[in-house]
Write a protein that holds these residues in place. Structure first.
Motif, mmCIF file in Angstrom:
data_model
loop_
_atom_site.group_PDB
_atom_site.id
_atom_site.type_symbol
_atom_site.label_atom_id
_atom_site.label_comp_id
_atom_site.label_asym_id
_atom_site.label_seq_id
_atom_site.Cartn_x
_atom_site.Cartn_y
_atom_site.Cartn_z
ATOM 1 N N THR A 114 -19.093 16.466 46.514
ATOM 2 C CA THR A 114 -19.102 16.272 45.063
ATOM 3 C C THR A 114 -18.748 14.839 44.708
ATOM 4 O O THR A 114 -19.325 14.247 43.793
ATOM 5 N N VAL A 115 -17.797 14.270 45.442
ATOM 6 C CA VAL A 115 -17.432 12.868 45.223
ATOM 7 C C VAL A 115 -18.601 11.961 45.607
ATOM 8 O O VAL A 115 -18.946 11.027 44.880
ATOM 9 N N VAL A 116 -19.207 12.240 46.757
ATOM 10 C CA VAL A 116 -20.354 11.443 47.200
ATOM 11 C C VAL A 116 -21.482 11.520 46.172
ATOM 12 O O VAL A 116 -22.132 10.517 45.856
ATOM 13 N N MET A 117 -21.727 12.715 45.642
ATOM 14 C CA MET A 117 -22.789 12.877 44.648
ATOM 15 C C MET A 117 -22.504 12.073 43.386
ATOM 16 O O MET A 117 -23.435 11.618 42.702
ATOM 17 N N SER A 118 -21.229 11.878 43.065
ATOM 18 C CA SER A 118 -20.901 11.075 41.885
ATOM 19 C C SER A 118 -21.371 9.636 42.082
ATOM 20 O O SER A 118 -21.863 9.000 41.149
ATOM 21 N N TRP A 119 -21.228 9.115 43.297
ATOM 22 C CA TRP A 119 -21.735 7.770 43.582
ATOM 23 C C TRP A 119 -23.251 7.734 43.450
ATOM 24 O O TRP A 119 -23.814 6.795 42.880
ATOM 25 N N ILE A 120 -23.907 8.767 43.991
ATOM 26 C CA ILE A 120 -25.374 8.796 43.971
ATOM 27 C C ILE A 120 -25.897 8.875 42.533
ATOM 28 O O ILE A 120 -26.846 8.181 42.164
ATOM 29 N N PHE A 121 -25.281 9.721 41.712
ATOM 30 C CA PHE A 121 -25.721 9.836 40.320
ATOM 31 C C PHE A 121 -25.532 8.514 39.584
ATOM 32 O O PHE A 121 -26.404 8.081 38.819
ATOM 33 N N LYS A 122 -24.397 7.862 39.816
ATOM 34 C CA LYS A 122 -24.146 6.578 39.155
ATOM 35 C C LYS A 122 -25.174 5.544 39.573
ATOM 36 O O LYS A 122 -25.745 4.829 38.728
ATOM 37 N N TYR A 123 -25.443 5.455 40.873
ATOM 38 C CA TYR A 123 -26.365 4.434 41.363
ATOM 39 C C TYR A 123 -27.813 4.744 40.996
ATOM 40 O O TYR A 123 -28.613 3.818 40.801
ATOM 41 N N THR A 124 -28.163 6.008 40.889
ATOM 42 C CA THR A 124 -29.508 6.356 40.429
ATOM 43 C C THR A 124 -29.689 5.930 38.979
ATOM 44 O O THR A 124 -30.725 5.366 38.609
ATOM 45 N N PHE A 125 -28.664 6.179 38.157
ATOM 46 C CA PHE A 125 -28.727 5.749 36.752
ATOM 47 C C PHE A 125 -28.823 4.231 36.668
ATOM 48 O O PHE A 125 -29.625 3.687 35.886
ATOM 49 N N PHE A 146 -19.150 -1.042 44.031
ATOM 50 C CA PHE A 146 -18.927 0.184 44.807
ATOM 51 C C PHE A 146 -17.443 0.439 45.024
ATOM 52 O O PHE A 146 -16.986 1.582 44.985
ATOM 53 N N GLY A 147 -16.666 -0.613 45.222
ATOM 54 C CA GLY A 147 -15.225 -0.448 45.379
ATOM 55 C C GLY A 147 -14.583 0.171 44.151
ATOM 56 O O GLY A 147 -13.639 0.969 44.265
ATOM 57 N N GLY A 148 -15.105 -0.158 42.978
ATOM 58 C CA GLY A 148 -14.572 0.447 41.759
ATOM 59 C C GLY A 148 -14.909 1.919 41.645
ATOM 60 O O GLY A 148 -14.115 2.718 41.135
ATOM 61 N N ALA A 149 -16.095 2.299 42.144
ATOM 62 C CA ALA A 149 -16.502 3.708 42.098
ATOM 63 C C ALA A 149 -15.834 4.522 43.192
ATOM 64 O O ALA A 149 -15.660 5.731 43.046
ATOM 65 N N ALA A 150 -15.478 3.873 44.300
ATOM 66 C CA ALA A 150 -14.937 4.581 45.467
ATOM 67 C C ALA A 150 -13.654 3.904 45.946
ATOM 68 O O ALA A 150 -13.640 3.251 46.993
ATOM 69 N N PRO A 151 -12.552 4.040 45.182
ATOM 70 C CA PRO A 151 -11.278 3.454 45.621
ATOM 71 C C PRO A 151 -10.810 4.104 46.914
ATOM 72 O O PRO A 151 -11.206 5.225 47.224
ATOM 73 N N GLU A 152 -9.972 3.398 47.672
ATOM 74 C CA GLU A 152 -9.535 3.916 48.967
ATOM 75 C C GLU A 152 -8.020 4.002 49.045
ATOM 76 O O GLU A 152 -7.314 3.133 48.557
ATOM 77 N N TRP A 176 -19.137 10.535 36.280
ATOM 78 C CA TRP A 176 -20.349 10.842 37.046
ATOM 79 C C TRP A 176 -20.125 12.011 37.996
ATOM 80 O O TRP A 176 -21.062 12.768 38.303
ATOM 81 N N LEU A 177 -18.900 12.178 38.445
ATOM 82 C CA LEU A 177 -18.573 13.333 39.295
ATOM 83 C C LEU A 177 -18.836 14.630 38.536
ATOM 84 O O LEU A 177 -19.464 15.562 39.065
ATOM 85 N N LEU A 178 -18.378 14.685 37.303
ATOM 86 C CA LEU A 178 -18.575 15.895 36.511
ATOM 87 C C LEU A 178 -20.047 16.097 36.154
ATOM 88 O O LEU A 178 -20.542 17.224 36.151
ATOM 89 N N ILE A 179 -20.743 15.007 35.869
ATOM 90 C CA ILE A 179 -22.175 15.121 35.546
ATOM 91 C C ILE A 179 -22.941 15.689 36.737
ATOM 92 O O ILE A 179 -23.743 16.629 36.605
ATOM 93 N N GLY A 180 -22.700 15.128 37.920
ATOM 94 C CA GLY A 180 -23.389 15.606 39.118
ATOM 95 C C GLY A 180 -23.075 17.052 39.428
ATOM 96 O O GLY A 180 -23.959 17.843 39.790
ATOM 97 N N LEU A 181 -21.803 17.419 39.266
ATOM 98 C CA LEU A 181 -21.391 18.789 39.554
ATOM 99 C C LEU A 181 -22.022 19.764 38.570
ATOM 100 O O LEU A 181 -22.480 20.854 38.964
ATOM 101 N N VAL A 182 -22.069 19.399 37.306
ATOM 102 C CA VAL A 182 -22.667 20.276 36.291
ATOM 103 C C VAL A 182 -24.144 20.505 36.590
ATOM 104 O O VAL A 182 -24.651 21.626 36.462
ATOM 105 N N VAL A 183 -24.856 19.466 37.016
ATOM 106 C CA VAL A 183 -26.276 19.618 37.344
ATOM 107 C C VAL A 183 -26.446 20.602 38.504
ATOM 108 O O VAL A 183 -27.293 21.505 38.457
#
Length: 466
Positions: A114-125, A146-152, A176-183
């Motif tokens: 779900t976290v990974v999908m949030s990155w994908i949805f953001k980058y697709t947009f 990417f560092g801002g979207a995926a802190p470590e 974007w995490l919630l958007i991807g999950l809802v889809v």
């Protein structure tokens, strides 16, 4: 299970609907951000030959067995494992308890995804809106985005502290995490036939078509031939390397999604006349084809970019940092980036739907919930945990893939090949097949159990092999 339950159970309406859904579950980020780099690193055909061998072995054992196990019990892992132990000694509860393990694994993997999908949805947009192309080839900007979207964070405790102290939406990629999950949940809420099957019938052909377009286009770029050299290299001495076989094995094993959960639940939706051996081999073939198409896109693209292949490691950095730079530097880079990230979106979305399906089906089977409420309950759990673990996603996924997935695959194989009476197992595999399975099936099944144990041991030793 009652006749009424069997009659009302949702399921796939067509053979190709089922196959495309299974291909969708198998084609994921491992095919895109790991497979091409492993092929390049370990010598093209030197890596591919062992990979093809393992795919053939796993397709004819693990994939086939999980489909048959689910169909036999008409249930997910809990019901299927319980069916096996009940058939063996009348104790259904033991198998049901063991069946919780792959369900937990599926939910944990789905949460990480779900976290990974949030990155994908953001980058697709960003690709569609032009924001990705606007970054040009400035690696500072690309890496910082990417560092801002995926802190470590180094530990789970540190990750939770980061999320709580900054506010759930003050760090990471929460919206974007919630958007991807809802889809994903919306597709699942529509059911197996009207949601999952229909979505994959649309997404999978488009995904393959887009990758073919990209592969042809990139093949004509100056310098792409350097990438093809990595693809078609064959070093006979390399075939004697233990490490090459370890990573080829790990890539093939995990790519086919044998973990005792998703393939079992999809198998439970199969009609009794489905040809399981044929379906299993088709899934293995198309998953391999998708991985090869990704390799024919990414490796020549790196070759054309001027980056040294040895400088690029498999993982999210390839897709969200290096490839952004590479695609932006190509003629027509904005269009190429749009096509690439839409294809990746379909690959990720089809996989996450499969991962959440086993927990959702468990809620339906064990708590008698209707489809909508079951999806909602699992969705809420997934959203809360995924939001909190964002800075620790890589470690979270490592725990699941190294320990729980191979264990789940081993348990499912033991239930089918060892616990379920042999005549019942053969009956289920042969049901719908054009000709009875050969005498090789059970010996190969026992070998697959050994492969599952090897995947667990080697994963611990190497810190992950797939």
């Amino acid at each position: 299970m009652s006749n009424e339950t069997l009659q009302t159970r949702d399921g796939f309406k067509s053979q190709w609907g089922f196959i495309l859904a299974c291909i969708g579950s198998a084609v994921g980020m491992g095919n895109i951000w790991r497979f091409p780099i492993m092929v390049a690193k370990y010598g093209g055909m030197t890596f591919l030959l062992p990979y093809f061998v393992i795919v053939l072995l796993v397709g004819n054992s693990g994939v086939m067995e999980e489909f048959a196990l689910g169909r036999r019990a008409q249930a997910g892992p809990i019901g299927a494992f319980g069916h096996c132990t009940e058939a063996k000694n009348g104790n259904k509860k033991l198998g049901e308890a063991i069946g919780l393990i792959p369900i937990i694994g599926a939910l944990m993997l789905a949460i990480g995804y779900t976290v990974v999908m949030s990155w994908i949805f953001k980058y697709t947009f960003m690709a569609l809106s032009g924001g990705l192309y606007a970054m040009g080839q400035d690696m500072g900007t690309i890496g910082g985005t990417f560092g801002g979207a995926a802190p470590e964070a180094a530990t789970l405790g540190e990750a939770l502290s980061m999320m709580v102290s900054n506010g759930i939406f003050g760090i990471g990629n929460g919206v974007w995490l919630l958007i991807g999950l809802v889809v994903a949940l919306a597709i699942m809420a529509m059911g197996v036939a009207n949601g999952i099957e229909v979505a994959n019938k649309i997404m999978m052909p488009i995904l393959f078509g887009l990758f073919v377009i990209l592969a042809v286009y990139i093949g004509f770029q100056p310098g792409a031939s350097e990438g093809y050299k990595f693809l078609f290299t064959l070093d006979p001495k390399g075939l004697l390397s233990f490490e090459v076989w370890v990573y080829a094995f790990g890539q093939a094993f995990f790519s086919l999604s044998v973990a005792g959960n998703g393939s079992v639940i999809y198998g439970s939706y199969l009609p009794k006349n489905e040809n399981i051996p044929s379906s299993a081999l088709r899934v293995a073939f198309f998953d391999t084809l998708a991985a090869l198409l990704a390799a024919f896109v990414i490796i020549p693209a790196i070759g054309a970019s001027g980056f040294a292949m040895s400088d690029i490691n498999p993982g999210p950095g390839l897709m969200f940092v290096y490839l952004v730079n590479i695609l932006n530097g190509m003629p027509g880079g904005r269009i190429v980036g749009m096509i690439f990230y839409v294809a990746v979106l379909f690959a990720g979305l089809s996989s996450i739907v499969n991962l959440y399906e086993a927990p959702v089906a468990t809620m339906q089977e064990q708590f008698k919930l209707k489809r909508g409420p079951a999806v909602a309950v699992i969705g809420v759990i997934g959203a809360i945990v995924a939001l909190l673990i964002q800075p620790w996603t890589s470690q979270w996924m490592d725990v699941v893939s190294i320990y729980i997935c191979p264990l789940g695959a081993a348990l499912a194989a033991i239930m089918f090949y060892v616990v379920l009476p042999k005549e019942q197992a053969l009956e289920e595999v042969n049901r719908g097949a054009k000709k009875p399975i050969g005498g090789w099936f059970f010996p190969l099944g026992y070998f697959f159990i050994a492969m599952c144990i090897a995947a667990l041991i080697l994963g611990v030793k190497y810190g992950g092999i797939g």
